[in-house]
Design an enzyme around this catalytic site. Structure first.
Site, PDB file in Angstrom:
ATOM      1  N   SER A 113       6.028 -31.779   2.834  1.00  0.00           N
ATOM      2  CA  SER A 113       5.813 -32.972   3.127  1.00  0.00           C
ATOM      3  C   SER A 113       4.275 -33.554   4.036  1.00  0.00           C
ATOM      4  CB  SER A 113       6.491 -33.917   3.975  1.00  0.00           C
ATOM      5  OG  SER A 113       5.913 -35.080   4.094  1.00  0.00           O
ATOM      6  N   SER A 114       3.425 -34.127   4.110  1.00  0.00           N
ATOM      7  CA  SER A 114       3.099 -34.175   5.305  1.00  0.00           C
ATOM      8  C   SER A 114       2.900 -33.941   6.806  1.00  0.00           C
ATOM      9  CB  SER A 114       1.766 -34.685   5.247  1.00  0.00           C
ATOM     10  OG  SER A 114       2.572 -36.864   4.744  1.00  0.00           O
ATOM     11  N   CYS A 115       4.367 -34.775   7.135  1.00  0.00           N
ATOM     12  CA  CYS A 115       5.245 -34.905   7.960  1.00  0.00           C
ATOM     13  C   CYS A 115       5.667 -33.728   9.082  1.00  0.00           C
ATOM     14  CB  CYS A 115       6.372 -35.780   7.568  1.00  0.00           C
ATOM     15  SG  CYS A 115       7.419 -35.257   7.392  1.00  0.00           S
ATOM     16  N   TYR A 142      13.596 -34.329   8.989  1.00  0.00           N
ATOM     17  CA  TYR A 142      13.372 -33.967   8.206  1.00  0.00           C
ATOM     18  C   TYR A 142      12.103 -32.931   7.708  1.00  0.00           C
ATOM     19  CZ  TYR A 142      11.271 -34.273   3.509  1.00  0.00           C
ATOM     20  OH  TYR A 142      10.517 -34.307   1.774  1.00  0.00           O
ATOM     21  N   LYS A 146      12.139 -28.723   6.635  1.00  0.00           N
ATOM     22  CA  LYS A 146      10.075 -28.469   5.411  1.00  0.00           C
ATOM     23  C   LYS A 146       9.227 -27.006   6.176  1.00  0.00           C
ATOM     24  CE  LYS A 146      10.775 -30.681   1.844  1.00  0.00           C
ATOM     25  NZ  LYS A 146      11.222 -30.242   1.043  1.00  0.00           N
ATOM     26  N   HIS A 185       9.834 -45.674   0.491  1.00  0.00           N
ATOM     27  CA  HIS A 185       8.811 -45.092   0.705  1.00  0.00           C
ATOM     28  C   HIS A 185       7.842 -46.264   0.989  1.00  0.00           C
ATOM     29  CE1 HIS A 185       9.168 -41.341   0.165  1.00  0.00           C
ATOM     30  NE2 HIS A 185       8.978 -41.056   1.608  1.00  0.00           N
TER      31      HIS A 185
END
Ligand code: GFB
Length: 317
Positions: A113-115, A142, A146, A185
């Site tokens: 994910s972009s986070c 999270y 990742k 989301h």
């Protein structure tokens, strides 16, 4: 462009096939000439159980694994359940990635994910800004899990010459999304709020935070197409961003959702809720250089997602 890996005739396991992204990957793979697409239900296999996952892999012998299995959620779920997000995701990744390698899986595509990027990384987010600064606190648990998944693939590639790649999608939406207001989301939450406000003839609906953060929203079918493209054409050590390169503010997305749903009331801000990271726009130039382009505009994607929501409302709401 020359294919670096062919899915044709391959046995492919989509781990996490009940999630929004997993479902979209299964739909997309139907066009790839795979010999078989394997899935397994949660009741049959706990993906956190390393021994059980290894035994399942030994029995079903996939050539390729798309690892779309994860505990996911919106900003509030991430912020409220840090231990679950950290442990479940680390356990799932370890079981699937290590199990796949030990059972001779030729190719694995790990989804993140972009986070994963630092909260204040330069925008648009380039792949090489990973681990250059502190993470966004609402989702660092999270994100750490990742990042560990990316490193698991890289370690196997470096030590054993595996061909396992990681792809990092931007914020996604689409059919099959989670519409639960506490854990979802932003797009599904706003869609449901606008739908219910319209049905109740309300004069306003509430959005969380200041409305000023910016997010890049990609339709899940575009994402799945990008991921399958990467599986065939990408073979580098570093992870790959999956995005469209455009973003909007939360207020703008709320207005677009209200227009899609046909709700004309006011927007009210609940500033007791977090904003999260101010912006996370992906630099998707590496993916684009592989000849891939998104196909679904935000307006069209919202429209078809809302149609899906209305049709499945009883089941998901
Ligand atoms: O989509 P979202 O939950 O996730 O929130 P993140 C995006 C923005 O929308 C935040 C605002 O600024 C929220 O405060 N927002 C406004 C709302 N109204 C609402 C609402 O009703 N519901 C929700 N959920 N948000 C998550 C991460 O971050 O996104 C994960 O926590 C992951 O780790 C995922 O990366 C893609 O974009 O902030």
């Amino acid at each position: 462009m020359r294919e670096l890996f062919s899915l044709n005739g391959k046995r492919v396991w989509v781990a996490g096939h009940r999630g929004m992204v997993g479902q979209a990957i299964v739909r997309r793979l139907a066009e790839e000439g795979c010999s078989e697409i394997l899935t397994v239900s949660r009741a049959e296999l706990d993906l956190r159980d390393r021994a059980a996952v290894k035994a399942w892999l030994a029995k079903h012998r996939p050539d390729v694994v798309f690892d779309a299995a994860a505990r996911v959620g919106g900003i509030l779920a991430n912020d409220t359940y840090p231990a679950d997000f950290l442990f479940d995701n680390l356990e799932i990744e370890t079981a699937i990635i290590r199990g796949a390698f030990e059972e001779g899986v030729e190719r694995l595509i790990f989804l993140g994910s972009s986070c994963i990027y630092p909260k204040f990384a330069e925008q648009p987010l380039r792949e090489d800004s990973l681990l250059t600064g502190p993470l966004e606190p609402t989702n660092e648990w999270y994100a750490i899990a990742k990042i560990a998944g990316i490193k698991m693939c890289q370690a196997l590639n470096r030590q054993y010459g595996a061909r396992y790649i990681s792809v990092m999608p931007t914020n996604l939406y689409g059919p099959g999304d989670n519409f639960d207001l506490q854990s979802s989301h932003v797009i599904p939450a706003l869609m449901r709020k606008a739908h219910e406000a319209k049905a109740a003839n309300a004069d306003h609906m509430v959005i969380w935070g200041s409305g000023t953060p910016k997010r890049e929203f990609m339709h899940v079918d575009d994402c799945a197409a990008g991921i399958v493209h990467a599986a065939k054409y990408y073979d580098a050590f570093e992870h790959l961003n999956i995005g469209i390169g455009e973003d909007v503010t939360i207020r703008e997305i709320a207005e677009l959702v209200m227009e899609t749903v046909g709700f004309g009331g006011r927007l009210e801000l609940d500033t007791s809720k977090p904003d999260g990271t101010p912006r996370k726009l992906m630099d998707a130039s590496r993916l684009m250089a592989l000849g891939w382009r998104p196909q679904i505009s935000l307006r069209d994607g919202l429209k078809s997602t809302y149609e899906w929501f209305v049709e499945h409302h009883a089941a998901v709401a």
